[in-house]
Design an enzyme around this catalytic site. Structure first.
Site, PDB file in Angstrom:
ATOM      1  N   THR A  32      -8.063  41.225   2.629  1.00 37.42           N
ATOM      2  CA  THR A  32      -6.661  40.964   2.955  1.00 37.42           C
ATOM      3  C   THR A  32      -5.964  40.336   1.756  1.00 37.42           C
ATOM      4  O   THR A  32      -6.603  39.768   0.865  1.00 37.42           O
ATOM      5  CB  THR A  32      -6.541  39.971   4.126  1.00 37.42           C
ATOM      6  OG1 THR A  32      -7.071  38.705   3.709  1.00 37.42           O
ATOM      7  CG2 THR A  32      -7.283  40.431   5.355  1.00 37.42           C
ATOM      8  N   GLY A  34      -4.237  38.333  -1.072  1.00 38.44           N
ATOM      9  CA  GLY A  34      -4.574  38.053  -2.456  1.00 38.44           C
ATOM     10  C   GLY A  34      -6.002  38.407  -2.809  1.00 38.44           C
ATOM     11  O   GLY A  34      -6.300  38.776  -3.955  1.00 38.44           O
ATOM     12  N   ARG A  62       1.375  36.206   9.236  1.00 38.11           N
ATOM     13  CA  ARG A  62       0.661  35.302  10.147  1.00 38.11           C
ATOM     14  C   ARG A  62      -0.385  36.051  10.981  1.00 38.11           C
ATOM     15  O   ARG A  62      -1.363  35.463  11.434  1.00 38.11           O
ATOM     16  CB  ARG A  62       1.644  34.583  11.074  1.00 38.11           C
ATOM     17  CG  ARG A  62       2.452  33.480  10.391  1.00 38.11           C
ATOM     18  CD  ARG A  62       3.267  32.716  11.407  1.00 38.11           C
ATOM     19  NE  ARG A  62       3.865  31.520  10.824  1.00 38.11           N
ATOM     20  CZ  ARG A  62       4.365  30.511  11.526  1.00 38.11           C
ATOM     21  NH1 ARG A  62       4.318  30.564  12.849  1.00 38.11           N
ATOM     22  NH2 ARG A  62       4.895  29.469  10.932  1.00 38.11           N
ATOM     23  N   VAL A  63      -0.155  37.345  11.199  1.00 43.06           N
ATOM     24  CA  VAL A  63      -1.115  38.139  11.964  1.00 43.06           C
ATOM     25  C   VAL A  63      -1.617  39.276  11.079  1.00 43.06           C
ATOM     26  O   VAL A  63      -0.862  40.188  10.731  1.00 43.06           O
ATOM     27  CB  VAL A  63      -0.481  38.705  13.250  1.00 43.06           C
ATOM     28  CG1 VAL A  63      -1.484  39.588  13.991  1.00 43.06           C
ATOM     29  CG2 VAL A  63      -0.008  37.573  14.155  1.00 43.06           C
ATOM     30  N   ASP A 123      -4.094  27.502   8.359  1.00 45.79           N
ATOM     31  CA  ASP A 123      -4.731  28.811   8.529  1.00 45.79           C
ATOM     32  C   ASP A 123      -5.101  29.013   9.999  1.00 45.79           C
ATOM     33  O   ASP A 123      -5.577  28.090  10.656  1.00 45.79           O
ATOM     34  CB  ASP A 123      -5.986  28.867   7.656  1.00 45.79           C
ATOM     35  CG  ASP A 123      -6.406  30.282   7.326  1.00 45.79           C
ATOM     36  OD1 ASP A 123      -6.106  31.188   8.128  1.00 45.79           O
ATOM     37  OD2 ASP A 123      -7.034  30.475   6.267  1.00 45.79           O
ATOM     38  N   LYS A 135     -20.551  31.420  15.421  1.00 43.97           N
ATOM     39  CA  LYS A 135     -21.077  31.506  16.793  1.00 43.97           C
ATOM     40  C   LYS A 135     -22.121  32.629  16.891  1.00 43.97           C
ATOM     41  O   LYS A 135     -23.159  32.461  17.528  1.00 43.97           O
ATOM     42  CB  LYS A 135     -19.940  31.773  17.787  1.00 43.97           C
ATOM     43  CG  LYS A 135     -20.439  32.053  19.203  1.00 43.97           C
ATOM     44  CD  LYS A 135     -19.315  32.250  20.197  1.00 43.97           C
ATOM     45  CE  LYS A 135     -19.895  32.595  21.570  1.00 43.97           C
ATOM     46  NZ  LYS A 135     -18.878  32.597  22.633  1.00 43.97           N
ATOM     47  N   HIS A 275     -25.091 -11.242  -5.336  1.00 45.73           N
ATOM     48  CA  HIS A 275     -25.122 -11.226  -3.872  1.00 45.73           C
ATOM     49  C   HIS A 275     -23.726 -11.257  -3.266  1.00 45.73           C
ATOM     50  O   HIS A 275     -23.437 -12.020  -2.345  1.00 45.73           O
ATOM     51  CB  HIS A 275     -25.965 -12.390  -3.348  1.00 45.73           C
ATOM     52  CG  HIS A 275     -27.350 -12.420  -3.924  1.00 45.73           C
ATOM     53  ND1 HIS A 275     -28.251 -11.382  -3.771  1.00 45.73           N
ATOM     54  CD2 HIS A 275     -27.970 -13.342  -4.695  1.00 45.73           C
ATOM     55  CE1 HIS A 275     -29.370 -11.681  -4.396  1.00 45.73           C
ATOM     56  NE2 HIS A 275     -29.236 -12.854  -4.976  1.00 45.73           N
ATOM     57  N   ASN A 418     -17.562 -20.020   4.643  1.00 45.45           N
ATOM     58  CA  ASN A 418     -16.462 -20.862   4.213  1.00 45.45           C
ATOM     59  C   ASN A 418     -16.415 -20.889   2.688  1.00 45.45           C
ATOM     60  O   ASN A 418     -17.417 -21.131   2.055  1.00 45.45           O
ATOM     61  CB  ASN A 418     -16.649 -22.282   4.741  1.00 45.45           C
ATOM     62  CG  ASN A 418     -16.418 -22.377   6.230  1.00 45.45           C
ATOM     63  OD1 ASN A 418     -15.425 -21.896   6.737  1.00 45.45           O
ATOM     64  ND2 ASN A 418     -17.335 -23.023   6.938  1.00 45.45           N
ATOM     65  N   ASP A 468     -12.202 -35.376   5.172  1.00 43.28           N
ATOM     66  CA  ASP A 468     -13.407 -35.696   4.397  1.00 43.28           C
ATOM     67  C   ASP A 468     -13.544 -34.858   3.127  1.00 43.28           C
ATOM     68  O   ASP A 468     -13.961 -35.353   2.071  1.00 43.28           O
ATOM     69  CB  ASP A 468     -14.674 -35.570   5.254  1.00 43.28           C
ATOM     70  CG  ASP A 468     -14.735 -34.283   6.066  1.00 43.28           C
ATOM     71  OD1 ASP A 468     -13.837 -33.435   5.913  1.00 43.28           O
ATOM     72  OD2 ASP A 468     -15.696 -34.142   6.861  1.00 43.28           O
ATOM     73  N   ARG A 510      -4.397 -17.235   5.455  1.00 49.71           N
ATOM     74  CA  ARG A 510      -5.838 -17.453   5.396  1.00 49.71           C
ATOM     75  C   ARG A 510      -6.521 -16.231   4.773  1.00 49.71           C
ATOM     76  O   ARG A 510      -6.049 -15.106   4.907  1.00 49.71           O
ATOM     77  CB  ARG A 510      -6.373 -17.667   6.818  1.00 49.71           C
ATOM     78  CG  ARG A 510      -7.810 -18.141   6.888  1.00 49.71           C
ATOM     79  CD  ARG A 510      -8.230 -18.323   8.340  1.00 49.71           C
ATOM     80  NE  ARG A 510      -8.424 -17.043   9.008  1.00 49.71           N
ATOM     81  CZ  ARG A 510      -8.699 -16.909  10.301  1.00 49.71           C
ATOM     82  NH1 ARG A 510      -8.792 -17.980  11.074  1.00 49.71           N
ATOM     83  NH2 ARG A 510      -8.872 -15.720  10.840  1.00 49.71           N
TER      84      ARG A 510
END
Length: 514
Positions: A32, A34, A62-63, A123, A135, A275, A418, A468, A510
């Site tokens: 088909t 190209g 398209r078809v 497509d 299939k 690490h 932390n 602290d 944060r």
């Protein structure tokens, strides 16, 4: 009766040579658009699909192949019943389907592509033929990848037919091809509907295996490296290893952490990772200066680490690196001189990330697997700028203080919670990572900084729940602290900073990293 093949491909790589081989093997060819033109111009005997169907192309092309004389030939079993029906309806067997699909990915990747153009590159006939052939792979061979042409020709020459096992493998590849195609289309259409901040109901990710790794985090764990099919240039996954041993799972993890850190800075930066945490991050006027400062931050931990730069590694920097043991060096590029110098260390891995805009749709999301599922969140991009911060203490920062605090804040974002980082204006002095309480992380970072903590700066990825840590920082000589704020004890923390004559700013963002 001659065997028949239908060939209709968007990617025409190798198709003329493949078709020529099929003709030599006594196949009749149907084609088909190209593909027909390319084969016809190469003087390869080929029928246009309309000659077979007796029906013209319609609806702007398209078809073309959506016809019983094509799909009956593909889907028919080699049984008495099917042969009778085919004879009654003038249908001939099609034994080989060579199809790949309209370039939808390439189309939607073009800048300024219109929605209408994208839709026209969906497509329909191609996927229908591919799925039908896959299939019916018990009889039909389907080929969607030009890389398989040589293998198919080889077995046809040697055995005269494609084995059942090979047909099954090619069918699996074909269904994978159409599944990925449909995933791209579904994702594109969903993005036309979604608001930028929304998460789709279904996330469809595909990744191609690049290599199997020696093992995972530990020798008893198998591992492999996959690349996200939508990853753009300038991503770590799309980088290139120039030399050295094969990369391990842990190498990749540390490389990712290292690359994220140096990308945080516009100035010349270097980091050394162990690490997944930085043992040194520094800025410099040159890669050499940045590297030497990063190394000086914690030379003991740097041994066997991974280095990343956000600038081209030159010969001078390579010469300085050569005398120490590292696992990997990452950079946008390496100069030729640097490569020659480092080539003497045959086991050292050099990794070029290159430059480019990561246009990956999924790049804004971070994924973590949990038992039976995934957690998805936005990547923690950027951070609040100095202009958005609030100075909450009586002591006010100078411009120089703010530059140093900004450096500390950008680094702490990439340390495991932390997280506490002690820095000067362009070098980490101490890093406390991954402790179960913030006081423990403060203690580690201050101990590592030692006397260098006097007059230095401290960043915390989350708020301080008690005064602290502030008191410990003041005792070590820390001048200023940057933190998100937001604790119910903020007033007590600020009071402690004022009492100890320290500067403190709140960023109101944060940066936990679990």
């Amino acid at each position: 009766m001659k065997r028949r093949a239908i060939i209709s491909v968007s990617d025409k790589t190798g198709v003329v040579d493949f078709a020529r081989e099929l003709v030599a093997l006594d196949f009749e060819l149907i084609s088909t658009g190209g593909t027909f033109k390319a084969l016809d111009e190469a003087n390869i005997p080929v029928k246009y699909v309309s000659e077979v169907t007796g029906f013209p192309e319609v609806l702007d092309g398209r078809v073309k192949t959506l016809h019983p004389l094509i799909h009956g030939g593909i889907l028919a079993r080699d049984s008495v019943e099917h042969r009778e029906q085919m004879e009654q309806n003038g249908i001939g067997f099609i034994d080989l389907v060579v199809v790949n699909l309209y370039p939808f990915r390439e189309t939607i990747s073009k800048p300024g592509v219109s929605f209408e153009e994208a839709i026209e590159n969906i497509d329909v006939g191609g996927p229908t033929m591919v799925r039908a052939a896959a299939k019916n792979h018990g009889r039909v061979t389907v080929v969607v990848n030009p890389a398989s042409y040589g293998d198919v020709v080889k077995v046809l020459r040697e055995a005269g037919t494609v084995s059942a096992g090979m047909r099954k493998r090619l069918a699996a590849e074909a269904f994978s091809h159409t599944a990925e195609y449909d995933r791209l289309i579904a994702g594109y259409l969903e993005r036309q509907l979604e608001t930028p901040d929304s998460f789709p109901e279904t996330i469809r990710l595909t990744a191609q295996k690049v290599q199997e790794l020696r093992y995972g985090e530990n020798p008893q764990q198998k591992a492999a490296f996959y690349i996200n099919s939508e990853a753009g240039m300038g991503t770590l996954a799309n980088g290139k290893q120039l030399q050295g041993k094969e990369l391990s799972y842990n190498n990749w993890m540390d490389m990712d952490a290292a690359w994220k850190i140096v990308r945080e800075f516009e100035s010349c930066a270097a980091t050394i990772i162990k690490h997944s945490n930085p043992c040194g991050v520094a800025l410099g006027n040159t890669p050499l200066e940045a590297y030497q400062s990063a190394l000086a931050a914690d030379p003991v931990s740097a041994f066997g680490g991974i280095i990343a730069f956000n600038r081209v590694v030159d010969g001078v920097c390579a010469e300085a690196i050569k005398g120490s043991f590292y696992e990997v060096i990452i950079a946008p590029e390496f100069s030729r001189e640097a490569q020659e110098i480092l080539s003497e260390k045959v086991n050292l891995r050099l990794f070029v990330v290159g430059r480019g805009d990561n246009g990956n749709y999924y790049s804004g999301w971070a994924f973590k697997s949990i038992n039976g599922g995934y957690l998805v969140q936005e990547v923690d991009r950027g951070t609040t700028s100095v202009g958005e911060w609030d100075v909450v203490t009586d002591q006010k920062p100078t411009e120089e203080d703010l530059i140093a605090l900004d450096f500390a804040w950008r680094v702490v974002k990439h340390v495991k919670s932390n997280a506490i980082v002690v820095t000067d204006h362009k070098q980490t002095l101490g890093v406390g990572a991954g402790q179960m309480n913030r006081v423990g992380s403060v203690k580690i970072a201050l101990e590592q900084a030692g006397d260098r903590a006097r007059g230095a700066y401290l960043a915390s990825d989350a708020f301080f729940p008690f005064p602290d840590s502030i008191e410990a920082a003041a005792k070590a000589g820390i001048r200023a602290i940057v933190q998100p704020g937001g604790s119910v004890k903020d007033a007590a923390v600020i009071e402690a900073a004022n009492r100890l004559n320290m500067i403190m700013v709140f960023t109101h963002r944060r940066h936990f990293q679990h």
